[in-house]
Design an enzyme around this catalytic site. Sequence first.
Site, PDB file in Angstrom:
ATOM      1  NE  ARG A  70    -112.315  72.223  21.865  1.00 29.46           N
ATOM      2  CZ  ARG A  70    -111.473  71.290  21.380  1.00 29.46           C
ATOM      3  NH1 ARG A  70    -111.547  70.023  21.221  1.00 29.46           N
ATOM      4  NH2 ARG A  70    -110.130  71.739  21.463  1.00 29.46           N
ATOM      5  CG  ASN A 103    -103.626  75.413  23.350  1.00 31.53           C
ATOM      6  OD1 ASN A 103    -103.637  74.285  24.119  1.00 31.53           O
ATOM      7  ND2 ASN A 103    -103.316  76.510  24.065  1.00 31.53           N
ATOM      8  CG  ASP A 105    -106.753  78.050  20.781  1.00 32.76           C
ATOM      9  OD1 ASP A 105    -106.536  77.863  22.063  1.00 32.76           O
ATOM     10  OD2 ASP A 105    -105.938  78.431  20.220  1.00 32.76           O
ATOM     11  CG  HIS A 131    -102.161  68.144  20.115  1.00 35.41           C
ATOM     12  ND1 HIS A 131    -102.256  68.334  21.476  1.00 35.41           N
ATOM     13  CD2 HIS A 131    -101.226  66.978  20.036  1.00 35.41           C
ATOM     14  CE1 HIS A 131    -101.276  67.432  22.186  1.00 35.41           C
ATOM     15  NE2 HIS A 131    -100.777  66.863  21.574  1.00 35.41           N
ATOM     16  CB  CYS A 144    -109.794  60.949  -1.158  1.00 34.94           C
ATOM     17  SG  CYS A 144    -109.967  62.593  -1.148  1.00 34.94           S
ATOM     18  CG  ASP A 293    -102.385  73.200  40.011  1.00 33.52           C
ATOM     19  OD1 ASP A 293    -102.920  72.379  39.706  1.00 33.52           O
ATOM     20  OD2 ASP A 293    -101.772  73.309  41.156  1.00 33.52           O
TER      21      ASP A 293
HETATM   22  C1  BV8 Z   1     -99.489  59.510  20.704  1.00 32.71           C
HETATM   23  C2  BV8 Z   1    -106.378  67.629  20.070  1.00 32.71           C
HETATM   24  C3  BV8 Z   1     -98.482  57.448  19.852  1.00 32.71           C
HETATM   25  C4  BV8 Z   1    -107.849  67.298  20.073  1.00 32.71           C
HETATM   26  C5  BV8 Z   1    -105.299  66.632  21.664  1.00 32.71           C
HETATM   27  C6  BV8 Z   1    -103.135  54.726  26.514  1.00 32.71           C
HETATM   28  C7  BV8 Z   1    -103.818  54.453  25.331  1.00 32.71           C
HETATM   29  C8  BV8 Z   1    -103.405  55.054  24.320  1.00 32.71           C
HETATM   30  C9  BV8 Z   1    -102.544  56.183  24.160  1.00 32.71           C
HETATM   31  C10 BV8 Z   1    -102.037  56.313  25.388  1.00 32.71           C
HETATM   32  C11 BV8 Z   1    -102.142  55.770  26.691  1.00 32.71           C
HETATM   33  N1  BV8 Z   1    -101.650  56.373  27.454  1.00 32.71           N
HETATM   34  C12 BV8 Z   1    -100.794  57.368  27.243  1.00 32.71           C
HETATM   35  C13 BV8 Z   1    -101.088  57.485  25.661  1.00 32.71           C
HETATM   36  C14 BV8 Z   1    -100.589  58.553  24.802  1.00 32.71           C
HETATM   37  C15 BV8 Z   1    -101.948  59.700  24.812  1.00 32.71           C
HETATM   38  C16 BV8 Z   1    -101.738  60.390  25.858  1.00 32.71           C
HETATM   39  O1  BV8 Z   1    -100.976  61.269  26.432  1.00 32.71           O
HETATM   40  N2  BV8 Z   1    -102.980  60.039  26.617  1.00 32.71           N
HETATM   41  C17 BV8 Z   1    -103.219  60.987  27.879  1.00 32.71           C
HETATM   42  C18 BV8 Z   1    -104.555  61.366  28.156  1.00 32.71           C
HETATM   43  C19 BV8 Z   1    -102.566  60.162  29.084  1.00 32.71           C
HETATM   44  N3  BV8 Z   1    -101.177  60.531  23.530  1.00 32.71           N
HETATM   45  C20 BV8 Z   1    -101.680  60.160  22.579  1.00 32.71           C
HETATM   46  O2  BV8 Z   1    -102.506  59.386  22.070  1.00 32.71           O
HETATM   47  C21 BV8 Z   1    -100.937  61.230  21.418  1.00 32.71           C
HETATM   48  N4  BV8 Z   1    -100.301  60.124  20.402  1.00 32.71           N
HETATM   49  O3  BV8 Z   1     -98.876  59.243  21.421  1.00 32.71           O
HETATM   50  O4  BV8 Z   1     -99.329  58.581  19.326  1.00 32.71           O
HETATM   51  C22 BV8 Z   1     -99.284  56.447  20.102  1.00 32.71           C
HETATM   52  C23 BV8 Z   1    -100.303  56.187  19.416  1.00 32.71           C
HETATM   53  C24 BV8 Z   1    -101.288  55.036  19.666  1.00 32.71           C
HETATM   54  C25 BV8 Z   1    -101.091  54.666  20.979  1.00 32.71           C
HETATM   55  C26 BV8 Z   1    -100.160  55.065  21.790  1.00 32.71           C
HETATM   56  C27 BV8 Z   1     -99.193  56.010  21.368  1.00 32.71           C
HETATM   57  C28 BV8 Z   1    -102.000  62.170  20.869  1.00 32.71           C
HETATM   58  C29 BV8 Z   1    -102.295  62.908  21.935  1.00 32.71           C
HETATM   59  C30 BV8 Z   1    -103.116  64.120  21.309  1.00 32.71           C
HETATM   60  C31 BV8 Z   1    -104.530  64.200  21.801  1.00 32.71           C
HETATM   61  N5  BV8 Z   1    -105.126  65.660  21.269  1.00 32.71           N
HETATM   62  N6  BV8 Z   1    -105.834  67.568  21.257  1.00 32.71           N
HETATM   63  C32 BV8 Z   1    -108.825  68.282  20.603  1.00 32.71           C
HETATM   64  O5  BV8 Z   1    -108.061  69.589  21.234  1.00 32.71           O
HETATM   65  O6  BV8 Z   1    -109.772  68.289  20.557  1.00 32.71           O
HETATM   66  S1  BV8 Z   1    -104.583  66.890  23.564  1.00 32.71           S
HETATM   67  C33 BV8 Z   1    -105.575  67.947  24.330  1.00 32.71           C
HETATM   68  O7  BV8 Z   1    -105.177  67.860  25.663  1.00 32.71           O
HETATM   69  C34 BV8 Z   1    -105.556  69.258  23.845  1.00 32.71           C
HETATM   70  O8  BV8 Z   1    -104.733  69.533  22.611  1.00 32.71           O
HETATM   71  C35 BV8 Z   1    -104.972  69.907  25.236  1.00 32.71           C
HETATM   72  O9  BV8 Z   1    -104.071  70.977  24.824  1.00 32.71           O
HETATM   73  C36 BV8 Z   1    -104.121  68.804  25.548  1.00 32.71           C
HETATM   74  C37 BV8 Z   1    -103.146  68.845  26.675  1.00 32.71           C
HETATM   75  O10 BV8 Z   1    -103.719  69.228  27.744  1.00 32.71           O
HETATM   76  P1  BV8 Z   1    -103.409  70.731  28.543  1.00 32.71           P
HETATM   77  O11 BV8 Z   1    -103.112  71.718  27.103  1.00 32.71           O
HETATM   78  O12 BV8 Z   1    -102.027  70.522  29.091  1.00 32.71           O
HETATM   79  O13 BV8 Z   1    -104.915  71.042  28.990  1.00 32.71           O
HETATM   80  P2  BV8 Z   1    -105.045  70.734  30.601  1.00 32.71           P
HETATM   81  O14 BV8 Z   1    -106.574  70.994  30.468  1.00 32.71           O
HETATM   82  O15 BV8 Z   1    -104.677  69.189  30.814  1.00 32.71           O
HETATM   83  O16 BV8 Z   1    -104.314  71.727  31.316  1.00 32.71           O
HETATM   84  C38 BV8 Z   1    -104.609  72.992  31.455  1.00 32.71           C
HETATM   85  C39 BV8 Z   1    -103.558  73.575  32.311  1.00 32.71           C
HETATM   86  O17 BV8 Z   1    -103.696  75.010  32.187  1.00 32.71           O
HETATM   87  C40 BV8 Z   1    -103.638  73.087  33.679  1.00 32.71           C
HETATM   88  O18 BV8 Z   1    -102.573  72.824  34.380  1.00 32.71           O
HETATM   89  C41 BV8 Z   1    -104.116  74.407  34.331  1.00 32.71           C
HETATM   90  O19 BV8 Z   1    -103.558  74.493  35.814  1.00 32.71           O
HETATM   91  C42 BV8 Z   1    -103.406  75.325  33.615  1.00 32.71           C
HETATM   92  N7  BV8 Z   1    -104.429  77.004  33.612  1.00 32.71           N
HETATM   93  C43 BV8 Z   1    -105.610  76.926  33.559  1.00 32.71           C
HETATM   94  N8  BV8 Z   1    -105.801  78.196  33.410  1.00 32.71           N
HETATM   95  C44 BV8 Z   1    -104.590  78.828  33.218  1.00 32.71           C
HETATM   96  C45 BV8 Z   1    -103.623  77.987  33.435  1.00 32.71           C
HETATM   97  N9  BV8 Z   1    -102.528  78.290  33.399  1.00 32.71           N
HETATM   98  C46 BV8 Z   1    -101.997  79.438  33.146  1.00 32.71           C
HETATM   99  N10 BV8 Z   1    -102.827  80.565  32.968  1.00 32.71           N
HETATM  100  C47 BV8 Z   1    -104.407  80.192  33.183  1.00 32.71           C
HETATM  101  N11 BV8 Z   1    -105.274  81.214  33.340  1.00 32.71           N
HETATM  102 ZN    ZN Z   2    -112.212  62.912  -0.336  1.00 36.89          ZN
END
Ligand code: BV8
Ligand code: ZN
Length: 328
Positions: A70, A103, A105, A131, A144, A293
């Site tokens: 990445r 993002n 990136d 994020h 640390c 979408d």
């Molecule tokens: C939190 C960094 C409190 C890493 C990322 C059950 C158990 C535990 C937690 C949860 C649970 N249920 C819900 C949660 C909370 C969880 C969550 O939301 N889970 C989801 C999967 C349901 N959230 C968390 O854990 C967050 N912390 O809540 O803390 C807590 C603590 C403990 C327990 C509970 C709560 C932390 C979330 C952060 C995760 N890290 N990224 C890495 O990048 O490697 S998130 C990851 O998804 C990326 O950052 C990404 O950006 C992000 C969101 O996705 P999108 O950006 O929307 O991307 P996606 O692919 O989904 O969609 C792309 C879109 O673009 C589409 O709509 C597509 O149509 C569109 N598209 C495509 N091409 C184009 C376009 N649009 C325009 N133009 C184009 N050309």
């Molecule tokens: Zn260290």
Amino acid sequence: MNKQLAEFQEHLLKSKKIVALVGAGLSASSGLPVFRGSQGMWKNYNSIDLATPDAFYIDPGLVWQFYSWRRYSALQAKPNKGHEALAKLSHIPELKYLTISQNVDGLLNRKRNDELDDTYIHDPRKLYEIHGSLFTLKCTSFMCNHVERNNFHQPLTPVLEDTEFEYLNKGKKRSREDEGSVQEQNIDPIDIISRQDTFASTSSSPQFQPVKTIDEKNLPRCPICEGLMRPGVVWFGESLPLDLITGIDNFIEHGEAPDLILVIGTSGTVYPANSYVERVKLKGGKVAIFNIDIDDDVVEGKVDRVWGFKGDAAELLPLALEPLIGKI
Ligand code: BV8
Ligand code: ZN
């Protein structure tokens, strides 16, 4: 000009406070795969499964290979006109503005080329990368708290060498039969990543670069305590940086209410990022969605106070924002 765009631009010019929520779709046309749907995979792994503390605890070498790919992909990618449109917005003096980016990136923090002036890089004070970033590293030792920001070394350690490519042959792929001869074509790995190409036949279908088994001692180590370093991103199940959350809460809840939230290239599936759209609406703000979408009734203007612009954000955003940012 279509009615939605005219209405949106009239509101845009009257807006005093604007917030943008950005997702992986903004970087899609820079060649970086989104998280969900067909592109949400890396080799045979689902990106979401690798972006967790458990995955790192169980196999830090695997997770570091995922992030090495990445990092490399993001370093190879260039900001697109969608990134530049938001950067321009961030430099409008009289506008209260904030970009909330999911993002990691770093494409909002750099210019496509050095000839461009600094209004093409986002004002860092108005960019909240909630994020984290691929280019931040954090020490995992409890005692640390060493953090490295803007670490663009690639690969980070010798053992991560050539894990930057998802496929074998270091980004080389056999081109289609072309005038009877098949030339080795040294292509940019981004082409593979964006998987725009379909391969001529299964015999030339790309083979995944095998995942290495890496001894933890050869992974990035902390220069202070020699503990294992991890990517400085927020994984699923981890809390977001409190200072950013507080800053966003203040921006939305205090002072005048936001007039508009731009929802750009995000599936809105991740909490708490996805909660900001509803919160701006509750404060009386309007919503403009930029996505490939979008529900038909939004595109047809049937949803109150929500505009939908269906297409590539990199193209649509600069056009929609032109009355405010000028032509880019
Ligand atoms: C939190 C960094 C409190 C890493 C990322 C059950 C158990 C535990 C937690 C949860 C649970 N249920 C819900 C949660 C909370 C969880 C969550 O939301 N889970 C989801 C999967 C349901 N959230 C968390 O854990 C967050 N912390 O809540 O803390 C807590 C603590 C403990 C327990 C509970 C709560 C932390 C979330 C952060 C995760 N890290 N990224 C890495 O990048 O490697 S998130 C990851 O998804 C990326 O950052 C990404 O950006 C992000 C969101 O996705 P999108 O950006 O929307 O991307 P996606 O692919 O989904 O969609 C792309 C879109 O673009 C589409 O709509 C597509 O149509 C569109 N598209 C495509 N091409 C184009 C376009 N649009 C325009 N133009 C184009 N050309
Ligand atoms: Zn260290």
